[in-house]
Write a protein that holds these residues in place. Structure first.
Motif, PDB file in Angstrom:
ATOM      1  N   PRO A  77       0.828  -1.211   0.000  1.00 40.98           N
ATOM      2  CA  PRO A  77       0.000   0.000   0.000  1.00 40.98           C
ATOM      3  C   PRO A  77       0.859   1.257   0.000  1.00 40.98           C
ATOM      4  O   PRO A  77       1.924   1.290   0.611  1.00 40.98           O
ATOM      5  CB  PRO A  77      -0.815  -0.107   1.290  1.00 40.98           C
ATOM      6  CG  PRO A  77      -0.333  -1.296   2.016  1.00 40.98           C
ATOM      7  CD  PRO A  77       0.569  -2.085   1.132  1.00 40.98           C
ATOM      8  N   HIS A 107       1.565   4.616   1.339  1.00 42.69           N
ATOM      9  CA  HIS A 107       1.201   5.371   2.527  1.00 42.69           C
ATOM     10  C   HIS A 107       0.826   6.809   2.219  1.00 42.69           C
ATOM     11  O   HIS A 107      -0.015   7.408   2.888  1.00 42.69           O
ATOM     12  CB  HIS A 107       2.367   5.340   3.510  1.00 42.69           C
ATOM     13  CG  HIS A 107       2.025   5.873   4.851  1.00 42.69           C
ATOM     14  ND1 HIS A 107       2.321   7.155   5.244  1.00 42.69           N
ATOM     15  CD2 HIS A 107       1.361   5.319   5.884  1.00 42.69           C
ATOM     16  CE1 HIS A 107       1.879   7.344   6.466  1.00 42.69           C
ATOM     17  NE2 HIS A 107       1.296   6.252   6.883  1.00 42.69           N
ATOM     18  N   VAL A 108       1.453   7.356   1.208  1.00 39.84           N
ATOM     19  CA  VAL A 108       1.204   8.756   0.867  1.00 39.84           C
ATOM     20  C   VAL A 108      -0.243   8.923   0.378  1.00 39.84           C
ATOM     21  O   VAL A 108      -0.986   9.782   0.863  1.00 39.84           O
ATOM     22  CB  VAL A 108       2.184   9.239  -0.209  1.00 39.84           C
ATOM     23  CG1 VAL A 108       1.869  10.667  -0.603  1.00 39.84           C
ATOM     24  CG2 VAL A 108       3.610   9.130   0.293  1.00 39.84           C
ATOM     25  N   ALA A 109      -0.624   8.077  -0.558  1.00 37.93           N
ATOM     26  CA  ALA A 109      -1.990   8.156  -1.090  1.00 37.93           C
ATOM     27  C   ALA A 109      -3.004   7.894   0.012  1.00 37.93           C
ATOM     28  O   ALA A 109      -4.037   8.556   0.121  1.00 37.93           O
ATOM     29  CB  ALA A 109      -2.158   7.141  -2.209  1.00 37.93           C
ATOM     30  N   THR A 158      -2.687   8.463   3.138  1.00 37.07           N
ATOM     31  CA  THR A 158      -2.769   9.625   4.007  1.00 37.07           C
ATOM     32  C   THR A 158      -3.628  10.717   3.375  1.00 37.07           C
ATOM     33  O   THR A 158      -4.488  11.309   4.027  1.00 37.07           O
ATOM     34  CB  THR A 158      -1.361  10.198   4.269  1.00 37.07           C
ATOM     35  OG1 THR A 158      -0.573   9.199   4.890  1.00 37.07           O
ATOM     36  CG2 THR A 158      -1.431  11.422   5.147  1.00 37.07           C
ATOM     37  N   LEU A 159      -3.395  10.949   2.111  1.00 41.46           N
ATOM     38  CA  LEU A 159      -4.151  12.008   1.440  1.00 41.46           C
ATOM     39  C   LEU A 159      -5.638  11.692   1.443  1.00 41.46           C
ATOM     40  O   LEU A 159      -6.471  12.546   1.726  1.00 41.46           O
ATOM     41  CB  LEU A 159      -3.661  12.172  -0.002  1.00 41.46           C
ATOM     42  CG  LEU A 159      -4.351  13.276  -0.783  1.00 41.46           C
ATOM     43  CD1 LEU A 159      -4.120  14.627  -0.107  1.00 41.46           C
ATOM     44  CD2 LEU A 159      -3.851  13.321  -2.220  1.00 41.46           C
ATOM     45  N   LYS A 194      -5.596  10.645   7.614  1.00 47.00           N
ATOM     46  CA  LYS A 194      -4.868  10.094   8.757  1.00 47.00           C
ATOM     47  C   LYS A 194      -3.521   9.575   8.280  1.00 47.00           C
ATOM     48  O   LYS A 194      -3.481   8.745   7.371  1.00 47.00           O
ATOM     49  CB  LYS A 194      -5.666   8.919   9.336  1.00 47.00           C
ATOM     50  CG  LYS A 194      -6.341   9.172  10.658  1.00 47.00           C
ATOM     51  CD  LYS A 194      -7.501  10.129  10.561  1.00 47.00           C
ATOM     52  CE  LYS A 194      -7.593  11.087  11.733  1.00 47.00           C
ATOM     53  NZ  LYS A 194      -6.345  11.490  12.348  1.00 47.00           N
ATOM     54  N   THR A 225       1.178   8.871  11.763  1.00 46.44           N
ATOM     55  CA  THR A 225       2.529   9.356  11.983  1.00 46.44           C
ATOM     56  C   THR A 225       2.500  10.426  13.076  1.00 46.44           C
ATOM     57  O   THR A 225       1.603  11.254  13.095  1.00 46.44           O
ATOM     58  CB  THR A 225       3.066   9.983  10.683  1.00 46.44           C
ATOM     59  OG1 THR A 225       3.224   8.962   9.714  1.00 46.44           O
ATOM     60  CG2 THR A 225       4.379  10.667  10.910  1.00 46.44           C
ATOM     61  N   TYR A 269       2.067   3.121  14.540  1.00 47.50           N
ATOM     62  CA  TYR A 269       2.390   4.490  14.140  1.00 47.50           C
ATOM     63  C   TYR A 269       3.864   4.621  13.814  1.00 47.50           C
ATOM     64  O   TYR A 269       4.678   3.782  14.208  1.00 47.50           O
ATOM     65  CB  TYR A 269       2.032   5.471  15.270  1.00 47.50           C
ATOM     66  CG  TYR A 269       0.591   5.910  15.213  1.00 47.50           C
ATOM     67  CD1 TYR A 269       0.257   7.196  14.811  1.00 47.50           C
ATOM     68  CD2 TYR A 269      -0.435   5.034  15.550  1.00 47.50           C
ATOM     69  CE1 TYR A 269      -1.058   7.605  14.764  1.00 47.50           C
ATOM     70  CE2 TYR A 269      -1.756   5.432  15.497  1.00 47.50           C
ATOM     71  CZ  TYR A 269      -2.070   6.727  15.103  1.00 47.50           C
ATOM     72  OH  TYR A 269      -3.371   7.133  15.040  1.00 47.50           O
ATOM     73  N   ALA A 324       3.331  19.905   7.506  1.00 44.06           N
ATOM     74  CA  ALA A 324       3.078  19.721   6.080  1.00 44.06           C
ATOM     75  C   ALA A 324       3.105  18.244   5.715  1.00 44.06           C
ATOM     76  O   ALA A 324       2.438  17.816   4.780  1.00 44.06           O
ATOM     77  CB  ALA A 324       4.113  20.477   5.257  1.00 44.06           C
ATOM     78  N   HIS A 325       3.850  17.471   6.490  1.00 41.31           N
ATOM     79  CA  HIS A 325       3.929  16.038   6.238  1.00 41.31           C
ATOM     80  C   HIS A 325       2.661  15.326   6.694  1.00 41.31           C
ATOM     81  O   HIS A 325       2.560  14.108   6.583  1.00 41.31           O
ATOM     82  CB  HIS A 325       5.137  15.438   6.952  1.00 41.31           C
ATOM     83  CG  HIS A 325       6.360  15.375   6.098  1.00 41.31           C
ATOM     84  ND1 HIS A 325       6.689  14.271   5.364  1.00 41.31           N
ATOM     85  CD2 HIS A 325       7.285  16.298   5.821  1.00 41.31           C
ATOM     86  CE1 HIS A 325       7.792  14.511   4.696  1.00 41.31           C
ATOM     87  NE2 HIS A 325       8.181  15.735   4.955  1.00 41.31           N
ATOM     88  N   GLY A 326       1.746  16.075   7.257  1.00 39.89           N
ATOM     89  CA  GLY A 326       0.470  15.480   7.623  1.00 39.89           C
ATOM     90  C   GLY A 326       0.484  14.647   8.886  1.00 39.89           C
ATOM     91  O   GLY A 326      -0.285  13.708   9.016  1.00 39.89           O
ATOM     92  N   ARG A 382      -6.646  24.309   7.528  1.00 39.91           N
ATOM     93  CA  ARG A 382      -5.604  24.723   6.588  1.00 39.91           C
ATOM     94  C   ARG A 382      -6.247  25.004   5.248  1.00 39.91           C
ATOM     95  O   ARG A 382      -7.022  24.209   4.733  1.00 39.91           O
ATOM     96  CB  ARG A 382      -4.589  23.608   6.410  1.00 39.91           C
ATOM     97  CG  ARG A 382      -3.617  23.480   7.575  1.00 39.91           C
ATOM     98  CD  ARG A 382      -2.706  22.306   7.355  1.00 39.91           C
ATOM     99  NE  ARG A 382      -1.585  22.671   6.508  1.00 39.91           N
ATOM    100  CZ  ARG A 382      -0.326  22.666   6.927  1.00 39.91           C
ATOM    101  NH1 ARG A 382      -0.056  22.313   8.154  1.00 39.91           N
ATOM    102  NH2 ARG A 382       0.661  22.997   6.127  1.00 39.91           N
ATOM    103  N   ALA A 394       7.096   2.903   1.909  1.00 34.83           N
ATOM    104  CA  ALA A 394       5.678   3.241   1.756  1.00 34.83           C
ATOM    105  C   ALA A 394       5.465   4.741   1.926  1.00 34.83           C
ATOM    106  O   ALA A 394       4.544   5.317   1.366  1.00 34.83           O
ATOM    107  CB  ALA A 394       4.838   2.472   2.771  1.00 34.83           C
TER     108      ALA A 394
END
Lengths: 339, 339
Positions: free
Chosen positions: A52, A54-56, A58-59, A63, A66, A95, A118-120, B6, B118
């Motif tokens: 998977p 992780h970036v997608a 998260t977007l 969540k 992290t 996490y 910014a890294h969410g 934001r 990831a």
DNA sequence: TGACAAGATGTAAACGCTTTCATTACGCGT
DNA sequence: ACGCGTAATGAAAGCGTTTACATCTTGTCA
């Protein structure tokens, strides 16, 4: 070296003959699928080596799983212990820890926080409560739960110790041994509320005992062994040489011991030295260092617990004060001949 | 505590009366915009407190501007130095460092690498080259540039030192002083190619001088001060007590000094002790520790340089060997009475 | 046997950005 | 004033997920 050949949900869906939603569910909520479908999807995923993104994730979900932590420096045994434990606990909870450091520079801290945000990150951990309003504003406007470590402002959660009490503890120990000329080597006080609190604690204990802390008996140095050496050598040059030295952190105290050694000054016979933090090394220098135990590991685990709780539901958590205690070893003793 | 307030590109675009593409360009390629447009967008962005979302940016561009590093432990002065410098250099280049540790556990390392991958890192930094094939496969299938630190396999870039030579250096130093009964305290050798290389270097120098390293003269301990103490006490119990001890890392050697102190054994008169790493503390223990300088900071900066180069163009970079050198201090001397 | 609820799966719209391609605006020579 | 080339801007299609919501299967019970 193939580029980005990682397969996506779509690929797996295609291979398994299902929709991407089904694959997504197979990954995150397997109990929603019929056993045979799940099996089919899993097989396809395994075959394609699907991982998977992780970036997608998260977007799409908002969540990131992290937690970010901003610390003054990586180069400190006490922070290392805390970080180590945070990493452990967060990992156990699924996490990931994102670490940034700033070398005790407020602007650097702002930048680090900004980047982390910014890294969410889902939660943020900071050390101490003393920083520019701009940084606090940034954090608050992001709506991310924060917990402070070591000490902090009362309007945010905090897991720490009573640094003021720690200062009192060392000072009282030295006073009880009969010292009256007690000098202090601290780290830079500006932008560092932990150091300030410890120093104030020392001051309080001293003045309570009717003992003064002359300006010449206080020196600000780098939070390192060489810092301790420099501070110690300054204090040793004084006409009215102190009989005891407090390093507000162990590394400084250890530096002071080293400097005394180098000058042939016996510790504790001619000079008592004590620190705060009780890092592992304190027990192994010679003479072993009297210090105040700060439960660094526990700070780490409790902090993680708090921040995860805040992420789960945004109720405000209060302040947690972990117990501290004096650890008497062999670097402190009764003052010797009065010179 | 407002949630996710934001503002996004859309908000700024709306406020400035332009399209989101224009705002995006204002952020990343300002030179493409007419001065007045740029100004208008910037004003709107400032007014709304806009901060670009790194996650979305990564997903859309495929570039995360993030480099991941997986280290054995955070709790080591030498790694701390390297990390510190990596953070610094990466920051200067507009990159962010993502750190994960695994406590010397190969499975943990695999998991850490997987997580980092990831997270969409652009480059990966690992310590050493010894790990399960599965981990290497994972890395390679991700198509992310890798650089190894300290030492590593020849099929990937590496910035490190000659650990074998470091071992030789200490051993030769002790041999030159006249020692023939030289014992070694290493860290766990399994899964740790740095430790193995150092030990092999010591072995090579010894055997070259016709000196044996009996099994009883070698003990594997934790890479910590207490580890060094334990190792030292084991070696001191030996009937045929060695006259010199090598700690394959400084923290172990420092532990050994502490143990000798505790037992009233004079260093270096009755026991010479040397380490490898030359951490800051080595100069400040007493007696000061003879060691081999490993340029930890420089490893950090060169590694970053390499990994950024690899990210820029995927040409394979070779191995870089940084110079090491023996630092003679006071923990080593000629062997004393022959007992 | 038919109707229906519950369960399983699919569809499609976000998430906030980058980026290609198309379109519009501008400056200039004639 | 016209046309043209270029610079500036806009429209829209992704990036790989999650997640309502819609749709289609089942099994169950009257």
């Amino acid at each position: 070296m193939a580029r980005r050949q990682r397969s996506s949900l779509t690929d797996v869906a295609h291979a398994a003959g299902v929709s991407i939603a089904t694959v997504s569910r197979a990954m995150s909520q397997p109990e929603m699928l019929r056993a045979d479908t799940l099996e089919r999807v899993r097989a396809a995923a395994a075959r394609l080596g699907y991982r998977p993104d992780h970036v997608a994730r998260t977007l799409a979900s908002g969540k990131s799983h992290t937690v970010g932590v901003v610390i003054p420096t990586l180069n400190s045994p006490i922070f290392a212990d805390t970080l180590q434990e945070m990493q452990r606990s967060l990992d156990a909870a699924g996490y990931q820890l994102l670490v940034a450091s700033h070398e005790y520079d407020p602007a650097g801290e702002f930048a680090a926080v900004d980047k982390l945000l910014a890294h969410g990150i889902d939660g943020l951990v900071l050390v101490g409560g003393s920083r520019p309003e701009a940084t606090w504003k940034l954090v608050e406007s992001a709506g991310v739960p924060v917990v402070q470590m070591w000490c902090g402002r009362s309007d945010h959660a905090c897991v720490g110790v009573d640094n003021h009490a720690a200062g009192e503890l060392v000072a009282r120990h030295l006073l009880a041994l009969g010292h009256r000329r007690i000098a202090v080597i601290t780290g830079r006080l500006r932008h560092n509320d932990r150091q300030r609190a410890r120093l104030e604690g020392i001051r309080a204990a001293l003045s309570e005992a009717g003992v003064a802390l002359p300006a010449a008996y206080l020196t600000e140095q780098a939070l390192s062994v060489p810092g301790g050496r420099v501070g110690c050598s300054i204090l040793l040059e004084l006409a009215d040489r102190p009989t005891a030295l407090i390093g507000t952190v162990d590394v400084i105290a250890i530096g002071a011991i080293a400097e005394c050694h180098a000058r042939g000054i016996a510790v504790p016979e001619e000079m008592s030295i004590a620190g705060i933090d009780n890092i592992e090394l304190a027990a192994h220098v010679s003479p072993s260092l009297s210090s105040v135990e700060i439960p660094a590991t526990r700070i780490g685990s409790e902090t993680v617990e708090r921040v995860l709780a805040l992420i789960a539901d945004m109720t405000k958590a209060g302040h947690v004060m972990l117990p501290i205690e004096l650890v008497e070893r062999h670097s402190t003793g009764r003052p010797g001949e009065t010179r």
